[in-house]
Design an enzyme around this catalytic site. Structure first.
Site, mmCIF file in Angstrom:
data_model
loop_
_atom_site.group_PDB
_atom_site.id
_atom_site.type_symbol
_atom_site.label_atom_id
_atom_site.label_comp_id
_atom_site.label_asym_id
_atom_site.label_seq_id
_atom_site.Cartn_x
_atom_site.Cartn_y
_atom_site.Cartn_z
ATOM 1 N N HIS A 12 43.155 37.389 36.312
ATOM 2 C CA HIS A 12 42.637 36.647 37.378
ATOM 3 C C HIS A 12 43.023 34.951 37.282
ATOM 4 O O HIS A 12 43.490 34.530 38.327
ATOM 5 C CB HIS A 12 40.953 36.183 37.462
ATOM 6 C CG HIS A 12 40.451 35.477 38.793
ATOM 7 N ND1 HIS A 12 40.874 35.975 40.038
ATOM 8 C CD2 HIS A 12 39.901 34.434 38.912
ATOM 9 C CE1 HIS A 12 40.243 35.159 41.054
ATOM 10 N NE2 HIS A 12 39.826 34.330 40.263
ATOM 11 N N SER B 81 41.673 32.344 44.791
ATOM 12 C CA SER B 81 40.172 33.165 44.202
ATOM 13 C C SER B 81 39.608 32.726 45.773
ATOM 14 O O SER B 81 39.745 33.186 46.871
ATOM 15 C CB SER B 81 39.561 32.289 43.056
ATOM 16 O OG SER B 81 38.338 33.227 42.706
#
Length: 718
Positions: free
Chosen positions: A691, A576
């Site tokens: 994610h 991320s």
């Protein structure tokens, strides 16, 4: 210079359009078409890349053993079943080899505390997905706070942040016929009462922000269709979002708040009264409301706050402080006659706890009568419970923990002062404790069995000196008695953003797949994180972003100079925002590493705001549409910084097709650019998972086995 080979006319036109007239002279992005998440051409590219990478990694002699060890950890039935309270029951969402998608289940608190809890299945997600032919991934449930009989169940198709929401009856264990149903959207919902919701979502054209989140808050009554919902608040398109938050306490107080996030860190908070009028509260825009106790709002402030109810009278609160304040004290005051000064001994607002220079508040939760906070001192955690003593202020007392540990609040009771929390260390398995926050003792309810042999490991906290002289702490987990000759295969992890801290947690996968096999593991507490409060984060914001990267390089150089490892054996890992860190590590200091895992990354920082959710992070990185901010972003944006003639280490770049938070186009385009330059790389894209990049134990076992196979190939001599 970017090559334009193999660019379709449509993709080239799209690139020029995206650039705009002021930037028409800039090179077009030859890989813009890869931003099409599920277009046939993009998926064909992904399929081809996966077909190159998977045979190499899964065909490695180490892969199957790593996969089996990971699956054993992830699907183990003696894991701690993470508890949440719903009324007087304890709920848990559980996945294992027999429940791949998982079951939502419940038991009594008494049963949960026993060695063999008796669980009752409430929702079987595997059965639901099979019956409906959907790829359902569990995203939690929000239950009615008073009756605890109905819940809003959040279901994600493939792991996306966008969810479908359905009302569920806990008594009948079934979805409510003609109950609340909200189609797929990124949405925030709370209960106003048993028959009324307050929520934000995509209501149609003109109701979402540039970041893709809802900006219109409405109330929805039972039996109403979405188009009958009543608007109560509207933000602005340039905001990140507008979302509702309903707070209640044990004394029956209720406040309805609307939080209008103008960027990722700044929020204008409004109090919504029963007549539907929204009044902005004069609290800092960099603050977080954590709950309500005894009618007081409990908040942390991330910037200094000078509270001045009237001229010459005020209280100053430092950044990072934990504070209580009544809504009444924040509402506009009627004018007083000249010379009339009210003097009060009441502490409103009042400091609950103010951290020191090397301290930070990591978590805050409330019970009926207490505020519970996790406080870190030099990145070592403790937990304290605070009670309000009226005019004498708040008083705190500690709850049992461990030395040199990470602490996390897991759940607080819906009624009473019970709190579940965990304590753990790098080589100390997680303990789940249950405490009455009004007391000073705690019961160890569960202890995770040791997942790896830690007898040969040692943990040290060290410091490196960054480019500007700042001391950067880091943890090193290494083999006892190892020779300092630069030969230790070492993985260096960091995050460095959004005020999120990297803490000394027990990670069975790192332990089993890396440390037990002779590796070393380092965690760098670089600026941009929250390890030392708001100032540590702000030191690496926007124009100062390079400081986070310099800090990371300083830790790597320290590991090398002290001969813990060497560039041949040093690997970098981040995901991320940490994936952005990895892109910078690859492009700015390719000499430091022999392996870089770039997971779910941000990499094209010139276009990040044009991709879904990207605009929400302008508060962290800056806005590339503003020339002065684009200038500093351009100094590090990894996609644009790849250059011909540079020797880059073989990188492993991985993402998920279903990631609707950090767009998969970042990872795809970066890999395609490496291919343009004739550079080696490995790319793998999971088609599910969102994610988090792992929708179930089997998918996660594959994910981690691929990671550590790659790292073993690059860093280990065996």
């Amino acid at each position: 210079m970017l090559t334009l080979r193999s660019v379709s006319p449509a993709a080239l036109a799209l690139a020029l359009l995206a650039a705009g007239p002021a930037r028409a002279q800039e090179p077009a992005d030859p890989h813009l078409a890869l931003e099409g998440v599920e277009t046939p051409s993009s998926l064909d590219w992904v399929k081809a890349e996966n077909a190159k990478t998977l045979p190499v990694l899964t065909g490695d002699k180490r892969y199957q053993g790593l996969h089996d060890a990971a699956l054993k950890v992830l699907a183990a039935k003696d894991r701690i079943a993470t508890p949440t309270f719903v009324g007087s029951s304890v709920f848990n969402f559980w996945q294992d080899a027999d429940h791949v998608r998982g079951v939502w289940r419940r038991t009594s608190l008494e049963s949960y505390r026993s060695a063999d809890p008796k669980w009752e299945t409430v929702i079987d997600l595997d059965a639901l997905a099979k019956a409906e032919g959907k790829n359902w991934i569990w995203k939690g449930a929000d239950c009615h706070p008073k009756t605890h009989d109905r819940c809003l169940v959040n279901l994600s198709n493939g792991g996306k942040d966008a969810v479908e929401v359905r009302e569920f009856d806990l008594a009948t264990k079934s979805f409510v016929k003609d109950g609340f149903f909200l189609p797929e959207s990124k949405q925030t919902i709370d209960w106003l009462d048993a028959d009324t919701l307050i929520l934000t979502r995509d209501w149609g054209a003109g109701t979402t922000t540039d970041s893709g989140y809802g900006m219109v808050v409405k109330t929805l009554k039972r039996g109403q269709s979405l188009d009958q919902a009543v608007e109560v608040f509207r933000g602005e398109k340039a905001d990140v979002s507008a979302r509702p938050h309903v707070l209640r306490d044990a004394k029956g107080n209720r406040v309805v708040l609307i939080e209008r996030a103008t960027d990722f860190f700044h929020t204008k908070t409004f109090l919504l009264d029963d007549a539907g009028k929204a009044t902005q509260l004069p609290i800092p825009e960099r603050s977080s409301i954590r709950g309500m106790v005894g009618g007081d709002l409990i908040l942390t402030v991330e910037e200094p706050w000078n509270y001045e109810p009237m001229p010459s009278l005020g209280r100053n609160f430092p950044a990072g402080a934990l504070i209580s304040v009544s809504p009444k004290a924040l509402l506009p005051k009627p004018p007083r006659p000249a010379g009339d000064i009210a003097i009060s001994n009441d502490c409103d607002p009042c400091t609950i706890f103010a951290p020191g220079a090397r301290q930070s508040i990591d978590q805050v939760a409330v019970t009926d009568n207490r505020v519970v906070a996790v406080i870190y001192d030099n990145v070592k955690g403790g937990i304290r419970s605070f009670s309000d003593h009226g005019e004498f202020g708040w008083r705190g007392q500690g709850l049992p923990g461990l030395d040199n540990a990470a602490v996390s609040i897991v759940a607080t009771a819906d009624s009473g002062d019970q709190v579940f929390y965990t304590v753990e260390g790098f080589v100390t398995p997680t303990q789940l404790k249950l405490a009455d926050a009004t007391k000073t003792d705690a019961e160890t309810v569960k202890t995770l069995p040791a997942r790896f042999d830690a007898s040969r490991l040692q943990v040290e906290q060290k410091e490196a000196v960054s480019k500007d002289g700042t001391k950067i702490p880091y943890f090193l987990v290494s083999q006892k008695g190892a020779k300092l000759d630069g030969s230790a295969p070492t993985l260096l992890h960091a995050y460095g953003g959004f005020q999120l801290s990297k803490l000394p947690v027990y990670d069975p996968l790192i332990g089993k797949l890396w440390l037990e096999r002779g590796g070393s593991y380092a965690v760098a507490n670089i600026r941009g994180g929250g390890e030392f409060g708001p100032a540590w984060h702000e030191a690496a914001l926007k124009a100062n972003r390079q400081r986070a990267y310099d800090d990371y390089f300083a830790v790597a150089e320290n590991l090398i100079s002290t001969k813990v490892t060497s560039p041949r054996h040093l690997g970098a890992y981040g995901r991320s925002n940490g994936g952005l860190l990895m892109g910078v590590a690859l492009t700015q200091r390719p000499d430091l590493w022999n392996a870089v895992v770039v997971e779910s990354p941000l990499l094209d920082m010139i276009r990040y705001t044009k991709l879904p959710a990207g605009a929400s992070w302008i508060g962290e990185y800056g806005d590339p549409d503003k020339p002065e901010e684009r200038a500093w972003i351009s100094t590090y944006s990894p996609y644009q910084k790849l250059r011909a003639g540079v020797k880059y280490p073989l990188a492993y770049i991985t993402t998920s097709t279903k990631d609707d938070r950090v767009h998969p186009g970042h990872a795809r385009k970066f890999s395609a650019r490496l291919a343009d330059l004739g550079q080696p790389y490995m790319y793998y894209e999971n088609t599910d998972g969102g994610h988090a990049n792992g929708a179930d134990p089997a998918a996660n076992a594959k994910r981690w086995a691929l990671h550590y196979t790659y790292l073993s190939r690059q860093l280990m001599d065996h």
